[in-house]
Structure formats: structure tokens, C-alpha cells
Motif scaffolding. Sequence first.
Motif, mmCIF file in Angstrom:
data_model
loop_
_atom_site.group_PDB
_atom_site.id
_atom_site.type_symbol
_atom_site.label_atom_id
_atom_site.label_comp_id
_atom_site.label_asym_id
_atom_site.label_seq_id
_atom_site.Cartn_x
_atom_site.Cartn_y
_atom_site.Cartn_z
ATOM 1 N N UNK A 54 -7.732 -20.292 14.666
ATOM 2 C CA UNK A 54 -7.877 -21.443 14.734
ATOM 3 C C UNK A 54 -6.856 -21.896 16.116
ATOM 4 N N UNK A 55 -5.823 -21.461 16.189
ATOM 5 C CA UNK A 55 -4.868 -21.790 17.232
ATOM 6 C C UNK A 55 -5.557 -21.251 18.450
ATOM 7 N N UNK A 56 -6.054 -20.039 18.467
ATOM 8 C CA UNK A 56 -6.564 -19.602 19.628
ATOM 9 C C UNK A 56 -7.769 -20.544 20.305
ATOM 10 N N UNK A 57 -8.593 -20.776 19.367
ATOM 11 C CA UNK A 57 -9.646 -21.750 19.905
ATOM 12 C C UNK A 57 -9.181 -23.240 20.351
ATOM 13 N N UNK A 58 -8.147 -23.605 19.617
ATOM 14 C CA UNK A 58 -7.450 -24.956 19.972
ATOM 15 C C UNK A 58 -6.806 -24.798 21.507
ATOM 16 N N UNK A 59 -6.169 -24.050 21.680
ATOM 17 C CA UNK A 59 -5.520 -23.478 22.921
ATOM 18 C C UNK A 59 -6.610 -23.262 24.180
ATOM 19 N N UNK A 60 -7.676 -22.558 23.916
ATOM 20 C CA UNK A 60 -8.587 -22.199 24.994
ATOM 21 C C UNK A 60 -9.302 -23.136 25.109
ATOM 22 N N UNK A 61 -9.785 -24.173 24.243
ATOM 23 C CA UNK A 61 -10.308 -25.529 24.549
ATOM 24 C C UNK A 61 -9.748 -26.585 25.391
ATOM 25 N N UNK A 62 -8.421 -26.115 25.532
ATOM 26 C CA UNK A 62 -7.420 -27.077 26.307
ATOM 27 C C UNK A 62 -7.088 -26.219 27.718
ATOM 28 N N UNK A 63 -7.982 -25.148 28.050
ATOM 29 C CA UNK A 63 -7.763 -24.619 29.316
ATOM 30 C C UNK A 63 -6.709 -23.586 29.293
ATOM 31 N N UNK A 64 -6.041 -23.026 28.151
ATOM 32 C CA UNK A 64 -5.189 -22.119 28.237
ATOM 33 C C UNK A 64 -5.535 -20.595 28.075
ATOM 34 N N UNK A 65 -4.742 -19.790 28.873
ATOM 35 C CA UNK A 65 -4.969 -18.349 28.702
ATOM 36 C C UNK A 65 -4.153 -17.917 27.572
ATOM 37 N N UNK A 66 -4.835 -17.508 26.524
ATOM 38 C CA UNK A 66 -3.892 -17.027 25.371
ATOM 39 C C UNK A 66 -4.162 -15.524 24.909
ATOM 40 N N UNK A 67 -2.906 -15.052 24.873
ATOM 41 C CA UNK A 67 -2.957 -13.437 24.315
ATOM 42 C C UNK A 67 -2.838 -13.634 22.786
ATOM 43 N N UNK A 68 -3.293 -12.806 22.191
ATOM 44 C CA UNK A 68 -3.243 -12.551 20.705
ATOM 45 C C UNK A 68 -2.998 -11.252 20.250
ATOM 46 N N UNK A 69 -2.036 -10.894 19.246
ATOM 47 C CA UNK A 69 -1.649 -9.659 18.882
ATOM 48 C C UNK A 69 -1.521 -9.940 17.235
ATOM 49 N N UNK A 70 -2.847 -8.929 16.774
ATOM 50 C CA UNK A 70 -3.039 -9.071 15.161
ATOM 51 C C UNK A 70 -3.213 -7.714 14.705
ATOM 52 N N UNK A 71 -3.279 -7.815 13.537
ATOM 53 C CA UNK A 71 -3.190 -6.422 12.666
ATOM 54 C C UNK A 71 -3.745 -6.616 11.374
ATOM 55 N N UNK A 72 -4.738 -5.697 10.678
ATOM 56 C CA UNK A 72 -4.979 -4.429 11.411
ATOM 57 C C UNK A 72 -6.203 -4.907 12.134
ATOM 58 N N UNK A 73 -6.892 -3.842 12.778
ATOM 59 C CA UNK A 73 -8.062 -3.973 13.295
ATOM 60 C C UNK A 73 -9.390 -3.999 12.578
ATOM 61 N N UNK A 74 -10.625 -4.805 12.821
ATOM 62 C CA UNK A 74 -11.684 -4.570 11.811
ATOM 63 C C UNK A 74 -12.500 -3.636 12.491
ATOM 64 N N UNK A 75 -12.718 -3.668 13.845
ATOM 65 C CA UNK A 75 -13.709 -3.014 14.620
ATOM 66 C C UNK A 75 -13.055 -1.767 15.397
ATOM 67 N N UNK A 76 -12.273 -2.037 16.362
ATOM 68 C CA UNK A 76 -11.441 -1.059 17.308
ATOM 69 C C UNK A 76 -10.066 -1.450 17.453
ATOM 70 N N UNK A 77 -9.082 -0.450 17.784
ATOM 71 C CA UNK A 77 -7.718 -0.507 17.854
ATOM 72 C C UNK A 77 -7.721 -1.849 19.122
ATOM 73 N N UNK A 78 -8.641 -1.856 19.872
ATOM 74 C CA UNK A 78 -8.486 -2.605 21.153
ATOM 75 C C UNK A 78 -8.310 -4.138 20.696
ATOM 76 N N UNK A 79 -8.983 -4.443 19.552
ATOM 77 C CA UNK A 79 -9.024 -6.209 18.885
ATOM 78 C C UNK A 79 -7.761 -6.225 18.457
ATOM 79 N N UNK A 80 -6.761 -5.623 18.577
ATOM 80 C CA UNK A 80 -5.447 -6.101 18.401
ATOM 81 C C UNK A 80 -4.805 -6.867 19.256
ATOM 82 N N UNK A 81 -5.173 -6.496 20.479
ATOM 83 C CA UNK A 81 -4.601 -7.168 21.672
ATOM 84 C C UNK A 81 -5.654 -7.563 22.553
#
Length: 416
Positions: A54-81
Motif C-alpha cells: 500500500x505504501x509503495x503505491x501511495x509514494x509512487x503515485x506522488x512521484x517518489x522513487x521507492x526502494x522496497x526490501x521484503x521477504x521471503x520472495x514468491x517468484x524470484x530472489x530478485x523480488x526482495x529488492x
Amino acid sequence: MIKVEKWLHTRIGLNFRSGLGRMQRAVDLLGNPEQIYPIIHVTGTNGKGSTIAFMRELFISHGKKVGTFTSPHIVSIHDRICINGEPISDTDFIRLADQVKAMEQRLLETHDQLSFFELLTLIALLYFKEQKVDLVLLEVGIGGLLDTTNVVTGEIAIITSIGLDHQETLGDSLVSIAEQKAGIFKPGKSAVIANLAPEAQLVCQKTATNLGVSLYQANKDFSFKNGHFSSSLADFNHLILGLEGAYQEENAALALQAFLLFMVQRNEKVDQEAVCAALQATKWAGRLEAVTEHIYLDGAHNLPALERLVEFIQEKIQQGYQPHILFGALKRKDYSGMLTYLTEHLPDVALYVTSFDYQGSMEEQDFGDYTSIASYRDFIDNFEASAQEKDLLFVTGSLYFISEVRACLMALDSFD
């Protein structure tokens, strides 16, 4: 990339929770990339991923470049970053992993080898610095106080929920778990917390007072009910969420409050239409995700998460749907308690238990008297082929199981 992943996997389980000294030395040797950008630090038993989405979409919608670090990954290890939802590329991942590997040679003069999660965290912190992000949404691995990520100073700390999970690591009471999670509060900063059990709430309040943290509590300082968000910072009506489940209003409330705090602290304007569109556009893989007309994937990997899934299934039953459940979990989890909960609260719902390819998954001897499925792939294929209009299949349990099933379904979809 295969070589890098093999290297990372040799570090799984290594030096787990042995203090933050090694990690602190590592970020120092890398020039403290985590100090370059503001961070919103997120912990909680459940709801972390959805709140970050939710936060990612809120910040993107206001023109922000947003980094996210999450775990575990669902598809590929790349999805964490990710940056604005786009996973890190192979090239960047390999190059930054090499940087971390080189740094580790100096680190080994005084400390032990880095763990899998430490290595991934460092790669992420470096990537976000290189990419000049406007902010980072950083998810805790386990707990908070002693978690690898707690070398950062979050401008805003978020606690999404506190329940009994990882007791062997965090303690067997809500108070001890709350003490770990409130460990990400930083002096003079802000914190946003869910409507927690009274004993957990008290821990957070005491920690905030001791550290001079501005604390914002759900249902006290802000609320979200039936599409209406209310806070001293802003009010929004007729909000529609892209994530299903009534409980997602709780996650959206935390995300909105943290987003508004961040924007207000920087005297930046909030666009009401953009807020509405962002919340409606939010998606999060493997969390009540409708992958086909008849199949939901939900990584309800502990009892508190399962309770929320059961609530959703009960809603669907009231709407006339005929649910079925396919369950797969890791042996180290309380799968017996989870299965008992499902049978007690959904006695008329067909429940099937299966194993999957991930090491440590439940096996035939663990299934007890539950109806076992030899091949979840065949079962899902048959269900999809014969499903009537109101039939629904909920695939749940371990996030690793969900990841496997999702990859299988996506492969079939692309083949079709």
C-alpha cells in the motif's frame, strides 16, 4: 546469477541472531549506504508485506522513487529488492554481490562470515544508494531489536501486528514479542502501530516514552472503516482497496498514516485522487491473490494469519460460494494447530493436505487422518477443470508452498 545464488545459499542459517556487531561493521565498511536515504522500517507478525505494498503505491503515485526490501520472495530472489515494484536486475545483483563479497574479506579480520539474510540486506542497501531512491520501505526479517535490518535508523517505525510466531526466537508471550518488535523504535523519531493487544500496546507506549518517539496508534490517532480513513492529518472517503479481505483496511490504515506523516514532515502536498487510485491499484503476490476465477493463493503461514483467512472464507460461504482448502506447510511450523483451527472453524469445508518440493515440508507421516493429496499439481489441474461457478479453492500454508504453486500456475498460464 546461479553462482551468486549458490554462494548465498551456503550462508543460510549461519550466525543466526548472534548480535548486530558484525552487521554494523559491514555497513561501516561499505560507507553506510543506509544513511543516504530516509527509511520507513516495518515489523509485525503479519501484514508487513501488504502494508508495504500500500505504501509503495501511495509514494509512487506522488512521484517518489521507492526502494522496497521484503521477504521471503514468491517468484524470484530478485523480488526482495525492488524499485517502484521492479526487481533488481541480474547484472546489478551480481555486481553488488561481488562488492559485498570483497568487503567481507576485510570484515573477516574481526568478525564471522555474513549470513544469507545479512548479505541480501547489504546488497539492497547498496542498490538503493546507487539508484538514488527518495525513500526505502524496509521489512524486518524476524522480530526487530536483534534483527539484521536494525542497523538502520528509520524515520518512521511501523508495527503491523503482534501475535505468537517464532516463539523459539522472540519469546513465548505477547509482551516479550512486543519488546522485540518495538526494538526498531529510534530516539526522537515516529512510530505507527496497529490496534494491538493491551499488554503489547503498553510495551510500545513505554518504549516510545523512553525514547521520545511520537507514537500514533490505530483506533486512537487514526482509523479506517468501511472505506473511510480518518486522522488528524487527513480524511478520505469512498476508498476502495486492491487487496481483498476486510482486515486489509487495518494494513491500509497503517500505510496511509505513515505515508501522510512522511509527507507532512517534509511539507509535501498530498493529492486525494492519487491516494484513492493508489490504494485501489495495490497488489501483493501470494496474499489472498486470486490467480484464476476459482483459485486463491494465501500464505497464511501462522495461526494469526490463518484466522484472517478463515474470516474471509466465512464471508465467501455467506455469499453462496463452495470453498475447498489445499494446505501445505513446513514441519517446523505449528501445522497441527493450524489444521485443527481450520477443521474447528470451517467444519463443512473440504480440507486436503499435501507435501511440496521445499526441504522440510510436511510428509505423508505428518498428515494424520486428514485427506492427503499425492500430487498438488494434479489436484489443482483437476479442480480447475471441473470447478462449478461457485467453487473456490484456497491454497494456503507455507509461503514456500504458495511460491511453488504460483510458479506452477504461471508456467501453465504462459504455456496456454
